[in-house]
Design a protein around this motif. Structure first.
Motif, PDB file in Angstrom:
ATOM      1  N   ALA A  16       0.839  -1.205   0.000  1.00  0.00           N
ATOM      2  CA  ALA A  16       0.000   0.000   0.000  1.00  0.00           C
ATOM      3  C   ALA A  16       0.873   1.253   0.000  1.00  0.00           C
ATOM      4  O   ALA A  16       0.595   2.237  -0.708  1.00  0.00           O
ATOM      5  CB  ALA A  16      -0.914  -0.010   1.214  1.00  0.00           C
ATOM      6  N   ALA A  17       1.952   1.227   0.799  1.00  0.00           N
ATOM      7  CA  ALA A  17       2.858   2.382   0.844  1.00  0.00           C
ATOM      8  C   ALA A  17       3.529   2.606  -0.501  1.00  0.00           C
ATOM      9  O   ALA A  17       3.698   3.752  -0.951  1.00  0.00           O
ATOM     10  CB  ALA A  17       3.901   2.175   1.938  1.00  0.00           C
ATOM     11  N   LEU A  18       3.908   1.502  -1.165  1.00  0.00           N
ATOM     12  CA  LEU A  18       4.575   1.625  -2.460  1.00  0.00           C
ATOM     13  C   LEU A  18       3.636   2.181  -3.520  1.00  0.00           C
ATOM     14  O   LEU A  18       4.037   2.998  -4.357  1.00  0.00           O
ATOM     15  CB  LEU A  18       5.116   0.258  -2.901  1.00  0.00           C
ATOM     16  N   VAL A  19       2.359   1.762  -3.473  1.00  0.00           N
ATOM     17  CA  VAL A  19       1.382   2.274  -4.456  1.00  0.00           C
ATOM     18  C   VAL A  19       1.190   3.783  -4.286  1.00  0.00           C
ATOM     19  O   VAL A  19       1.164   4.547  -5.257  1.00  0.00           O
ATOM     20  CB  VAL A  19       0.039   1.527  -4.313  1.00  0.00           C
ATOM     21  N   ILE A  20       1.050   4.214  -3.038  1.00  0.00           N
ATOM     22  CA  ILE A  20       0.876   5.644  -2.781  1.00  0.00           C
ATOM     23  C   ILE A  20       2.119   6.426  -3.221  1.00  0.00           C
ATOM     24  O   ILE A  20       2.027   7.486  -3.853  1.00  0.00           O
ATOM     25  CB  ILE A  20       0.597   5.878  -1.290  1.00  0.00           C
ATOM     26  N   ALA A  21       3.306   5.880  -2.888  1.00  0.00           N
ATOM     27  CA  ALA A  21       4.546   6.556  -3.254  1.00  0.00           C
ATOM     28  C   ALA A  21       4.716   6.639  -4.769  1.00  0.00           C
ATOM     29  O   ALA A  21       5.156   7.665  -5.301  1.00  0.00           O
ATOM     30  CB  ALA A  21       5.734   5.831  -2.619  1.00  0.00           C
ATOM     31  N   LEU A  22       4.366   5.589  -5.488  1.00  0.00           N
ATOM     32  CA  LEU A  22       4.501   5.593  -6.951  1.00  0.00           C
ATOM     33  C   LEU A  22       3.562   6.608  -7.591  1.00  0.00           C
ATOM     34  O   LEU A  22       3.914   7.268  -8.571  1.00  0.00           O
ATOM     35  CB  LEU A  22       4.235   4.195  -7.513  1.00  0.00           C
ATOM     36  N   GLY A  23       2.341   6.715  -7.054  1.00  0.00           N
ATOM     37  CA  GLY A  23       1.404   7.704  -7.585  1.00  0.00           C
ATOM     38  C   GLY A  23       1.950   9.118  -7.461  1.00  0.00           C
ATOM     39  O   GLY A  23       1.900   9.912  -8.401  1.00  0.00           O
ATOM     40  N   LEU A  24       2.502   9.435  -6.282  1.00  0.00           N
ATOM     41  CA  LEU A  24       3.113  10.755  -6.094  1.00  0.00           C
ATOM     42  C   LEU A  24       4.359  10.915  -6.960  1.00  0.00           C
ATOM     43  O   LEU A  24       4.629  11.999  -7.502  1.00  0.00           O
ATOM     44  CB  LEU A  24       3.474  10.947  -4.618  1.00  0.00           C
ATOM     45  N   GLY A 385       5.021  10.132   1.347  1.00  0.00           N
ATOM     46  CA  GLY A 385       5.233  11.270   0.467  1.00  0.00           C
ATOM     47  C   GLY A 385       6.698  11.505   0.159  1.00  0.00           C
ATOM     48  O   GLY A 385       7.073  11.777  -0.986  1.00  0.00           O
ATOM     49  N   LEU A 386       7.552  11.402   1.190  1.00  0.00           N
ATOM     50  CA  LEU A 386       8.983  11.590   0.966  1.00  0.00           C
ATOM     51  C   LEU A 386       9.554  10.479   0.092  1.00  0.00           C
ATOM     52  O   LEU A 386      10.436  10.725  -0.742  1.00  0.00           O
ATOM     53  CB  LEU A 386       9.714  11.630   2.313  1.00  0.00           C
ATOM     54  N   LEU A 387       9.054   9.242   0.299  1.00  0.00           N
ATOM     55  CA  LEU A 387       9.490   8.149  -0.563  1.00  0.00           C
ATOM     56  C   LEU A 387       9.067   8.403  -2.009  1.00  0.00           C
ATOM     57  O   LEU A 387       9.854   8.202  -2.950  1.00  0.00           O
ATOM     58  CB  LEU A 387       8.898   6.825  -0.065  1.00  0.00           C
ATOM     59  N   GLY A 388       7.833   8.897  -2.196  1.00  0.00           N
ATOM     60  CA  GLY A 388       7.373   9.235  -3.542  1.00  0.00           C
ATOM     61  C   GLY A 388       8.180  10.372  -4.136  1.00  0.00           C
ATOM     62  O   GLY A 388       8.479  10.390  -5.334  1.00  0.00           O
ATOM     63  N   GLY A 389       8.553  11.366  -3.279  1.00  0.00           N
ATOM     64  CA  GLY A 389       9.375  12.459  -3.766  1.00  0.00           C
ATOM     65  C   GLY A 389      10.732  11.988  -4.241  1.00  0.00           C
ATOM     66  O   GLY A 389      11.236  12.433  -5.280  1.00  0.00           O
ATOM     67  N   ALA A 390      11.348  11.075  -3.471  1.00  0.00           N
ATOM     68  CA  ALA A 390      12.658  10.548  -3.867  1.00  0.00           C
ATOM     69  C   ALA A 390      12.563   9.787  -5.186  1.00  0.00           C
ATOM     70  O   ALA A 390      13.411   9.956  -6.083  1.00  0.00           O
ATOM     71  CB  ALA A 390      13.201   9.640  -2.766  1.00  0.00           C
ATOM     72  N   LEU A 391      11.520   8.948  -5.309  1.00  0.00           N
ATOM     73  CA  LEU A 391      11.338   8.207  -6.567  1.00  0.00           C
ATOM     74  C   LEU A 391      11.046   9.167  -7.721  1.00  0.00           C
ATOM     75  O   LEU A 391      11.552   8.997  -8.836  1.00  0.00           O
ATOM     76  CB  LEU A 391      10.196   7.195  -6.418  1.00  0.00           C
ATOM     77  N   GLY A 392      10.214  10.188  -7.455  1.00  0.00           N
ATOM     78  CA  GLY A 392       9.873  11.151  -8.499  1.00  0.00           C
ATOM     79  C   GLY A 392      11.065  11.950  -8.965  1.00  0.00           C
ATOM     80  O   GLY A 392      11.244  12.205 -10.158  1.00  0.00           O
ATOM     81  N   ILE A 393      11.917  12.360  -8.013  1.00  0.00           N
ATOM     82  CA  ILE A 393      13.129  13.103  -8.383  1.00  0.00           C
ATOM     83  C   ILE A 393      14.038  12.229  -9.236  1.00  0.00           C
ATOM     84  O   ILE A 393      14.601  12.666 -10.238  1.00  0.00           O
ATOM     85  CB  ILE A 393      13.859  13.596  -7.128  1.00  0.00           C
ATOM     86  N   GLY A 394      14.162  10.954  -8.847  1.00  0.00           N
ATOM     87  CA  GLY A 394      14.984  10.038  -9.639  1.00  0.00           C
ATOM     88  C   GLY A 394      14.451   9.859 -11.050  1.00  0.00           C
ATOM     89  O   GLY A 394      15.213   9.925 -12.029  1.00  0.00           O
TER      90      GLY A 394
END
Length: 487
Positions: A16-24, A385-394
């Motif tokens: 669930a955390a990964l899905v939310i992070a990927l969406g962001l 959110g921070l995990l999604g931000g890190a993935l998004g920046i990458g």
């Protein structure tokens, strides 16, 4: 306690955390990509403008060329001796004309420099040289054959036969080559502005302040290659020989000028003593460009002031189209995707809270206040959110790097401003207008620290929105809800 419980709950709900992070992450990556491409578009447009204006120039002052008088067509004319007896004689003629707007008195440069808000101003003279050289070949008179009969007069001797037809000239003609190139007269005492400021002398050296009237020249790299010119060689223009002291490479795209001469030498060639065609102006404050433009137009009548913003409006082609798309469609698309990502993250967080009714109801029954439960949910959302931000920046950095590596080519077509060919500082003669007004720019996608900071801010915002919605849902739960879920 907060950290231990947070770590345990996130470990239990990895998917669930990964899905939310990927969406962001997808929304943030799109924002980074669009911003970096837009920054690349801006840099590309700046390169186009600098190639015409020169580094540091905020505006140019010109005067619209007046219509030719009744006694002049305004077109170059050449005169050659077609009666030469030697067909091998090569005849050559150079036609030097001012290019761009109508000539201004050199005193106008001083007047412009004294206007409020003007840091410096220099004049330049743009010329077009049309060189025609070749040779004539004389034809030969030949009589046509034939017999006139008994009554014919064959010639001066009164013979009874021969040709009575008039002699005809056969053969002969002319073979001439036409070469047109642009020349710019540069104020050698201040080369920070003007047509040469947009190029860097990579071979040889540039002008010195003492060469105000020296017979020296700097040629563009493309023109030197085309005509096999080297430093130390000579270039002959209208009978005057100039020593080539340097070869200039433009900072971007193609140079709009082929040959650079000291201003006084250019004025001598064009018989335009103490005259310039373009005045390059640098404002003391970039925020006052509009007011400086208004002051010059008000105090110096008959002039046309063109700023970088005015020139940018004339840029068309794929660069302009792509820039418009990145600014309009790309901007709104990234906003839409980002809003959708925030909503999805909020809904998924709220749904996850709904499935934890027993957990939160039990915690309240054990004495946890609502604010502590809310803080727990917000903390989990912030980590997502921070995990999604890190993935998004990458992902965003990878997309920007891919664009830079591919470097798609964009073309910029430049319209005329101020009556000049190819814009301020432009040059070129007949047949070269389309070439000089079309430039090819390689697109890059630079990522600034501001964009990275924006991505981090969006990640925190997404986590807060999701956490706020989930926390509000969790704060409304009661211990009785946990008992009902058990039953």
């Amino acid at each position: 306690m907060f950290g231990i419980y947070l770590k345990r709950e996130l470990g239990r709900r990895k998917k669930a955390a990964l899905v939310i992070a990927l969406g962001l992450a997808l929304g943030i990556a799109l924002v980074i990509t669009v911003n970096s491409v837009s920054a690349g578009m801006t840099q590309a447009q700046d390169k186009v403008l600098k190639s015409l204006y020169g580094l540091g120039t905020d505006m140019t002052v010109t005067k619209t060329r007046s219509a030719p008088t009744s006694g002049s067509s305004g077109r170059p004319n050449f005169q050659f001796d077609a009666n030469s007896n030697d067909s091998d004689d090569t005849q050559s003629s150079d036609r030097v004309t001012t290019q761009g707007g109508q000539a201004l008195a050199a005193g106008v440069v001083t007047k412009v420099s004294k206007q409020t808000g003007v840091a410096s101003a220099v004049g330049a003279l743009t010329l077009n040289v049309t060189k025609v050289d070749g040779s004539f070949t004389q034809g030969k008179a030949q009589s046509s054959g034939g017999n006139t009969g008994n009554g014919g007069q064959g010639g001066p001797g009164g013979g009874s036969s021969g040709s009575t037809a008039a002699p005809q000239v056969q053969g002969g003609g002319a073979n001439f080559d036409v070469n047109s190139y642009s020349v710019a007269g540069v104020d050698v005492t201040d080369q920070t502005l003007g047509p040469l400021a947009g190029s860097k002398v990579t071979t040889g050296k540039t002008f010195t302040a003492a060469q105000t009237d020296a017979k020296v020249a700097v040629v563009s790299k493309a023109y030197a290659k085309e005509n096999s010119l080297k430093v130390g060689g000579t270039l002959k223009i209208s009978g005057t020989k100039y020593t080539i002291i340097g070869i200039a490479t433009p900072d971007s795209s193609e140079s709009t000028t082929d040959v650079y001469l000291p201003l006084k030498q250019a004025q001598t060639l064009a018989d335009a003593k103490n005259q310039v065609t373009t005045i390059y102006v640098k404002a003391s404050d970039s925020k006052q460009i509009d007011s400086v433009k208004s002051a010059i137009q008000k105090n110096i009548s008959g002039t046309t002031v063109t700023t970088s913003a005015d020139l940018a409006e004339t840029v068309s082609g794929s660069l302009s189209t792509a820039s418009d798309l990145a600014t309009s469609v790309g901007k709104w698309l990234s906003i839409a995707v980002l809003v959708a990502a925030f909503l999805v993250a909020a809904l998924l967080t709220s749904s996850a809270v709904s499935r934890r009714v027993r957990e939160f109801g039990t915690l309240k029954a054990l004495g946890w206040p609502s604010r502590r439960v809310t803080r727990q949910v917000v903390g989990e959302s912030m980590v997502n959110g921070l995990l999604g931000g890190a993935l998004g920046i990458g992902l965003g950095l990878a997309a920007a790097y891919a664009v830079t590596m591919i470097s798609p080519k964009l073309t910029a077509q430049l319209g005329n401003t101020g009556g000049g060919a190819g814009g301020p500082g432009g040059g070129g003669g007949p047949g070269r207008q389309a070439t000089q007004n079309t430039m090819e720019i390689a697109l890059s996608a630079p990522v600034s620290m501001t964009t990275i900071a924006l991505a981090v801010g969006l990640a925190v915002t997404g986590g807060l929105i999701a956490g706020a919605m989930g926390g509000w849902r969790a704060s409304r739960m009661r211990p009785a809800d946990a008992l009902r879920s058990v039953s």
